[in-house]
Design an enzyme around this catalytic site. Structure first.
Site, PDB file in Angstrom:
ATOM      1  N   ASP A   1      -4.027  -5.179   5.675  1.00  0.00           N
ATOM      2  CA  ASP A   1      -4.559  -6.078   4.610  1.00  0.00           C
ATOM      3  C   ASP A   1      -3.404  -6.561   4.297  1.00  0.00           C
ATOM      4  O   ASP A   1      -2.271  -6.337   4.102  1.00  0.00           O
ATOM      5  CB  ASP A   1      -4.842  -5.071   3.619  1.00  0.00           C
ATOM      6  CG  ASP A   1      -5.497  -5.563   2.393  1.00  0.00           C
ATOM      7  OD1 ASP A   1      -6.210  -6.801   2.515  1.00  0.00           O
ATOM      8  OD2 ASP A   1      -5.302  -5.265   1.201  1.00  0.00           O
TER       9      ASP A   1
ATOM     10  N   SER B   1       1.009  -1.292  -0.075  1.00  0.00           N
ATOM     11  CA  SER B   1       0.130   0.074  -0.182  1.00  0.00           C
ATOM     12  C   SER B   1       0.900   1.325  -0.054  1.00  0.00           C
ATOM     13  O   SER B   1       1.621   1.436  -1.017  1.00  0.00           O
ATOM     14  CB  SER B   1      -0.901  -0.040   1.078  1.00  0.00           C
ATOM     15  OG  SER B   1      -1.808   1.090   1.281  1.00  0.00           O
TER      16      SER B   1
ATOM     17  N   HIS C   1      -2.654  -0.909  -3.279  1.00  0.00           N
ATOM     18  CA  HIS C   1      -3.838  -0.140  -3.194  1.00  0.00           C
ATOM     19  C   HIS C   1      -3.799   1.319  -3.897  1.00  0.00           C
ATOM     20  O   HIS C   1      -2.761   1.818  -3.927  1.00  0.00           O
ATOM     21  CB  HIS C   1      -3.883   0.380  -1.542  1.00  0.00           C
ATOM     22  CG  HIS C   1      -4.104  -0.853  -0.602  1.00  0.00           C
ATOM     23  ND1 HIS C   1      -3.878  -0.809   0.786  1.00  0.00           N
ATOM     24  CD2 HIS C   1      -4.494  -2.145  -0.912  1.00  0.00           C
ATOM     25  CE1 HIS C   1      -4.201  -1.830   1.353  1.00  0.00           C
ATOM     26  NE2 HIS C   1      -4.881  -2.720   0.393  1.00  0.00           N
TER      27      HIS C   1
END
EC number: 3.1.1.61
Length: 386
Positions: free
Chosen positions: A326, A202, A229
């Site tokens: 995540d 991310s 992301h």
């Protein structure tokens, strides 16, 4: 600790709104503002902020040049604001490569309509990147130079003999390219414990992915799936940039893609990417997520969970820099099937969130610096002489 922020934007309205949002949090204090890049460089020197928020398109000096100047003289974590266009994506990627820590889409309508979410997102990002050390010579500058790819032919062969000659020339060029790759990367004895490399990341991921992928040889023995992301408008531009820099082929994943060795598939922004089928003929499934239950689109957890069913333990999974957790649940599912999970170490992360989550849960078996990750991957999959 109070995070001191410098807000930079040529729009007085946007400067006011960003300031209001940030100062809603008692742990954040806006200590100054600037309306162009030149002012930003000067104020970064005199005010010494902990974080700078910066627009890209500004008069006098644009955001990218300002990032370069600040990172070379008074390094500071910088959060870019970007328009959701292909051009905006390209400019943002340039800013990240120049040393910016992260970016957010510049969406005025979200500030007006979804204030609570906009407030939380901006405040969380600023606090997260403020905690990470930065250096004058950013790691982004050490990315290997672009690898020249074979130029595409501009005209089609006109006869059968021409087609045969063209094909022979292409095969010879490929053999020479493979020989050069094998020589530079070392001999390859494929580690049959793996059939796929999976990477999740991310915040800080674009630079980290570029750093790793540009070091992998074109004859990399497995498919690579990547979840970053990123908004929908950005993943196409990012995959195209990587494809121009890397020996492995990089593409934005499309529904129905058959996974091939030496190709890296980037999950498209705003959607979910799953893998179905069996190793050797597995296909990607790209789906809209309208359930509202999944925070991230794309989600590392969903992709890794699908891999645990298709590739089971034959996966080398890598969790790179990023906020949140995540990838933890998906990595656990992969590990339960016998897969190997690595995490980026804290010192080289822009934000030590996702790697910390898998490390603290006892899922990852190694913590590796960004500088050493590509070499570690290549050794693990079977390249010798490194």
């Amino acid at each position: 600790m109070t995070v001191k922020v410098l807000v930079v934007d040529d729009s007085a309205f946007f400067r006011r709104r960003v300031t209001e949002i940030l100062e809603d949090n008692t742990n954040i204090k806006v200590i100054g503002s600037a309306n162009n890049g030149e002012e930003a460089v000067e104020q970064s020197r005199t005010l010494k902020p902990d974080v700078i928020t910066m627009d890209i398109e500004m008069p006098v000096m644009n955001g990218i040049d300002a990032v370069k100047a600040i990172m070379s003289s008074n390094p500071c974590p910088i959060l870019m604001f970007s328009s959701l266009t292909h051009e905006g994506a390209t400019a943002t990627l340039n800013a990240l490569e120049a040393g910016a820590a992260d970016f957010l889409p510049k969406k005025f309508e979200d500030i007006a309509r979804n204030r609570d979410e906009a407030v939380k997102t901006l405040q969380d990002r600023v606090i997260a990147i403020a905690r990470q050390p930065v250096s004058r010579t950013s790691a982004r500058a050490s990315t290997p130079p672009p690898v020249a790819k074979q130029p595409e032919r501009s005209s089609e062969p006109t006869t059968a003999l021409d087609r045969i000659r063209q094909r022979n020339n292409e095969l010879q060029s490929q053999r020479e390219s493979d020989a050069r790759t094998a020589t530079s990367a070392g001999a390859l004895t494929i580690n049959r414990a793996y059939q796929l490399l999976a990477i999740g990341t991310s915040t800080g991921g674009p630079v980290a992915l570029q750093k790793i992928l540009t070091q992998l040889p074109g004859n990399f023995p497995y498919p690579i799936v990547m979840v970053q992301h990123m908004p929908a408008a950005f993943t196409k531009a990012f995959s195209q940039r990587l494809d121009g820099l890397c020996q492995v082929h990089v593409k934005e994943a499309e529904d129905g893609d058959v996974l091939k060795a030496g190709t890296a598939y980037l999950a498209p922004g705003g959607k979910q990417m799953m893998v179905e089928g069996r190793p050797g003929s597995a296909r990607l499934r790209i789906k809209d997520d309208t359930s509202g239950r999944i925070t991230y689109k794309p989600s590392v957890d969903l992709t890794f969970a699908s891999l645990s069913k298709t590739y089971m333990g034959k996966v080398l999974g890598v969790i790179l820099t990023g906020m949140g957790a995540d990838g933890r649940d998906g990595s656990r599912m992969l590990k339960d099937q016998g897969a190997t999970i690595w995490a980026q170490d804290q010192a080289s992360c822009v934000v030590y969130g996702m790697p910390q989550a898998v490390a603290q849960a006892g899922i990852s078996t190694r913590s590796i610096s960004l500088e050493g990750m590509a070499k570690a991957i290549m050794k693990e999959v079977g390249y010798s002489g490194l």
